[in-house]
Design an enzyme around this catalytic site. Structure first.
Site, PDB file in Angstrom:
ATOM      1  CG  HIS A   1      -1.938  -1.117   1.196  1.00  0.00           C
ATOM      2  ND1 HIS A   1      -3.116  -1.076   0.480  1.00  0.00           N
ATOM      3  CD2 HIS A   1      -1.902  -2.322   1.814  1.00  0.00           C
ATOM      4  CE1 HIS A   1      -3.773  -2.215   0.668  1.00  0.00           C
ATOM      5  NE2 HIS A   1      -3.055  -2.985   1.457  1.00  0.00           N
TER       6      HIS A   1
ATOM      7  CG  ASN B   1      -7.895  -4.810   0.577  1.00  0.00           C
ATOM      8  OD1 ASN B   1      -7.142  -3.863   0.771  1.00  0.00           O
ATOM      9  ND2 ASN B   1      -7.558  -6.040   0.907  1.00  0.00           N
TER      10      ASN B   1
ATOM     11  CE1 TYR C   1      -3.227  -2.412   8.211  1.00  0.00           C
ATOM     12  CE2 TYR C   1      -2.688  -4.714   8.570  1.00  0.00           C
ATOM     13  CZ  TYR C   1      -3.230  -3.725   7.777  1.00  0.00           C
ATOM     14  OH  TYR C   1      -3.757  -4.047   6.549  1.00  0.00           O
TER      15      TYR C   1
END
Length: 700
Positions: free
Chosen positions: A80, A153, A367
């Site tokens: 990303h 997404n 993350y």
């Protein structure tokens, strides 16, 4: 039509002894300073010993400026990396208070600030927008109870079932390490080697080879939370939920040949589209939809609701639309906001909880770890774009780039000091996890309820229109034709045989592969009786008007002023936009003697940038333009990409030059004989493409 920007106000300017330009502060122009606030007298020259002498080490301004420049890049995201974001808000339109205690889902009309980042997955930061790839759709909601990150997404499923395989998947999808190419695409051996050895990826690969992977705009694509989450109400009861973002303007993608040419003409196509939409007040909007279901449905469903490679068809569990997401403001600074925004799936609020989806569980760890690495340490939440907008307090302190620390004596608890020095404390009203009972042996094992890898891939394929199925076949052929190892191609076909025999045969024919391999071993029998799901098709969920789309009009000096005005008015009446393409970007003079600015020169504004086109030259202009190869390509591409083409009589010269003679035309090539025809043409353009043409024109 784009308005001409105002000329900037003049700044006091003078030339130095070497001819260099100096601009000085005054009136509305602020004074330039160092990071320490010291006013700068000269930002054009290094401090030297004499005009031609050596630079001096005491030049603190130069040292600070070059030091900051040398350190202004931070590590880009591994995935990303190429993203674009905007601010906005979420407004609740249907209360979920019966199933969720989160404040933002309680009272209809409440608006919650939001920041959204769209992205591609595989490409590096400098790659192009219009690549075949999954698109990230990450939403940060600054709720009154803390930040909630719905990190999803534009495709509702994923390639892998367990997060432990994520490094392998990403390594395989990125450029091959010995040669560092190809960039921003999966058309290479490593990717197809990995997915052909991972049957669980078959469903997602079908989505990636569909038109979902080449969206026309961020504004025209769906978003999905991917995983199954829980909603918790005030009584502590749990309801399963899957999140959907539904674009107000409907779904739309491009065709592959068009995508290739867009990347050449404008590699920033998606970000430019979002920027222009917001700056012109055409604010992008999505509806938030939820699929709600209970344990009874979960137990009876053909697939495991914790499997991230599966979806729940909307025909089985309808999507309830409960709010709208509106993007109405671009960031003031790309780096400070879009590049530094840190999304973490672990960021949830009271009323929302996780499930045991193994991919989600891994993301919750990954993350946070990623953001700590990228943004220099644990204090990335101090960056304004990441900070909550509700009150927050804790005893976390120090670390790299700490912007605030606990005040006073106490930096721990429990403590016996009095307030305010004593600091914050926990509360029974704070976040609590759903008390789901868990038991079982400690082992490394995947549930056999995850073992059906082909049934939903088949369901997705049969849910597409014939046009979309053809695009999928051609995408598989293109990607696998770039694979140098024949065994990998054959292995992938062995999986496609479980999806659809005609699809596998079409791909094999396109690759010249014969005979077909044996079907791959299926861990579970394929459920061939699953019905089509119309919600999975783009073309069945497209728009019914030209709203939000762009018309490109080719003009030349003397263009019919009435016809041009009528086309612009008809487009703007449905909230579409217009760009004029002329022999020079300086513009033209219309038949009424008006100066008309152009937004594009003919060799800089190819038809791939537009949803429909119109040709309004004069005879003289047409004779001038017919010698331009880019003009011929403009028409040929628009026709090949199944777009609607309007034209006046003089444009017959250009149509003939492009090889589009009357016998080769169809109902999508429309003559404009009078101004009144403009409205009819724009209404016709609401269909966006004349797909019946595609079978007669071969672009792949």
């Amino acid at each position: 039509m784009t308005k001409t920007p105002k000329a900037p106000k003049a700044v006091a300017t003078h030339a130095g002894p070497g001819g260099e330009t100096h601009q000085t502060a005054g009136n509305d122009t602020p004074v330039m300073t160092t990071q320490q606030g010291l006013a700068i007298s000269d930002d054009q020259n290094t401090l030297r010993a004499g005009a031609r002498g050596p630079a001096l080490m005491e030049d603190f301004h130069f040292r600070e400026k070059i030091f900051h420049f040398d350190h202004e890049r931070i590590p880009e995201r591994v995935v990303h990396a190429r993203g674009y974001g905007a601010h906005g808000y979420f407004e609740l339109t249907d209360s979920l208070a019966d199933v969720c205690k989160a404040d933002l889902f309680g009272e209809v009309g409440v608006r919650t600030p939001a920041f959204v980042r769209f992205s591609t997955v595989a490409g590096n930061k400098g790659s192009a927008d219009m690549v075949r790839d999954v698109r990230g759709f990450a939403v940060k909601l600054y709720t009154s109870q803390g930040n909630w990150d719905l990190v999803g997404n534009n495709i509702p499923v994923f390639f892998i079932q367990d997060a432990i395989k994520f490094p392998d998947f990403v390594h395989a999808a990125k450029q091959e390490p010995d040669r560092d190419f190809p960039q921003a695409q999966t058309a290479h051996d490593n990717f197809w080697d990995f997915v052909s050895l991972s049957p669980e990826a078959t469903h997602m690969v079908c989505w990636a080879m569909s038109d979902r992977a080449i969206p026309r705009s961020f504004r025209f694509m769906e978003g999905f939370g991917v995983h199954t989450f829980r909603l918790i109400n005030a009584e502590g009861q749990s309801t399963y939920v899957k999140f959907h973002w539904k674009p107000k303007l409907g779904l739309q993608s491009v065709v592959w040949n068009e995508a290739l040419k867009i990347n050449g003409a404008d590699p920033d196509f998606h970000r430019r589209d979002l920027w222009q939409a917001i700056k012109t007040g055409n604010f992008p909007e999505w509806e938030l939809g939820v699929q709600l279901f209970d344990d009874g449905f979960a137990d009876s469903f053909d697939f495991d609701i914790l499997d991230p490679t599966k979806l729940i068809p909307e025909e089985l569990v309808p999507v309830r639309r409960v709010g709208r997401l509106v993007l109405d403001r671009m960031p003031d600074n790309f780096f400070a906001e879009t590049e530094q925004v840190a999304f973490c799936t672990q960021n949830i609020i009271p009323g929302i909880d996780f499930t045991n989806d193994p991919l989600l569980q891994g993301r919750n760890f990954s993350y946070l770890d990623t953001q700590t690495k990228r943004l220099g340490g644990p204090n990335f939440t101090h960056i304004p774009i990441n900070a909550p907008k509700c009150p927050f307090a804790n005893f976390q302190q120090d670390g790299h780039m700490a912007m605030h620390n606990p005040k006073g004596r106490a930096n721990y608890e429990p403590n016996s000091w009095s307030q305010p020095a004593a600091g914050p404390r926990e509360t029974p009203a704070g976040y609590t996890s759903y008390p789901e009972p868990e038991s079982g042996p400690k082992l490394r094992q995947r549930s056999d309820t995850f073992a059906d890898h082909y049934s939903q891939a088949r369901q997705f394929y049969i849910s597409q229109t014939p046009v979309e199925q053809t695009h999928m076949r051609d995408a598989f052929v293109f990607e696998l034709s770039k694979v140098e190892t024949p065994a990998i191609r054959a292995r992938m076909l062995s999986h496609l045989l479980h999806v659809d025999t005609a699809l596998a045969e079409g791909v094999a024919s396109g690759l010249g592969l014969s005979p077909l391999p044996e079907p791959a071993r299926a861990a579970r029998p394929v459920l061939v009786g699953l019905p089509p799901s119309p919600a999975l098709s783009i073309l069945r969920n497209g728009p019914d008007s030209f709203t939000g789309r762009k018309l490109g009009i080719v003009v030349s000096n003397g263009v019919d002023a009435d016809l041009l005005s009528a086309l612009i008015a008809a487009t703007e009446a449905v909230d579409g936009t217009v760009e004029l393409i002329a022999p020079t970007v300086g513009g033209i003079v219309d038949s009424a003697g008006n100066d008309v600015m152009a937004q594009q020169k003919i060799n800089g504004g190819p038809s791939v940038l537009y949803d429909a086109v119109a040709l309004l030259p004069t005879v003289e202009g047409a004779n001038l333009l017919r010698h331009e190869a880019t003009m011929r390509d403009f028409i040929a591409d628009a026709f090949a990409h199944a777009k609607f083409i309007a034209h006046n009589d003089a444009a017959e010269i250009l149509l003939a030059a492009a090889g589009l003679h009357p016998r080769a035309r169809d109902g999508g090539v429309i003559a404009l004989e009078r101004a009144e025809d403009a409205t009819t043409f724009i209404q016709t353009c609401g269909a966006l493409r004349l797909w019946s043409r595609e079978g007669k024109v071969h672009t792949v």
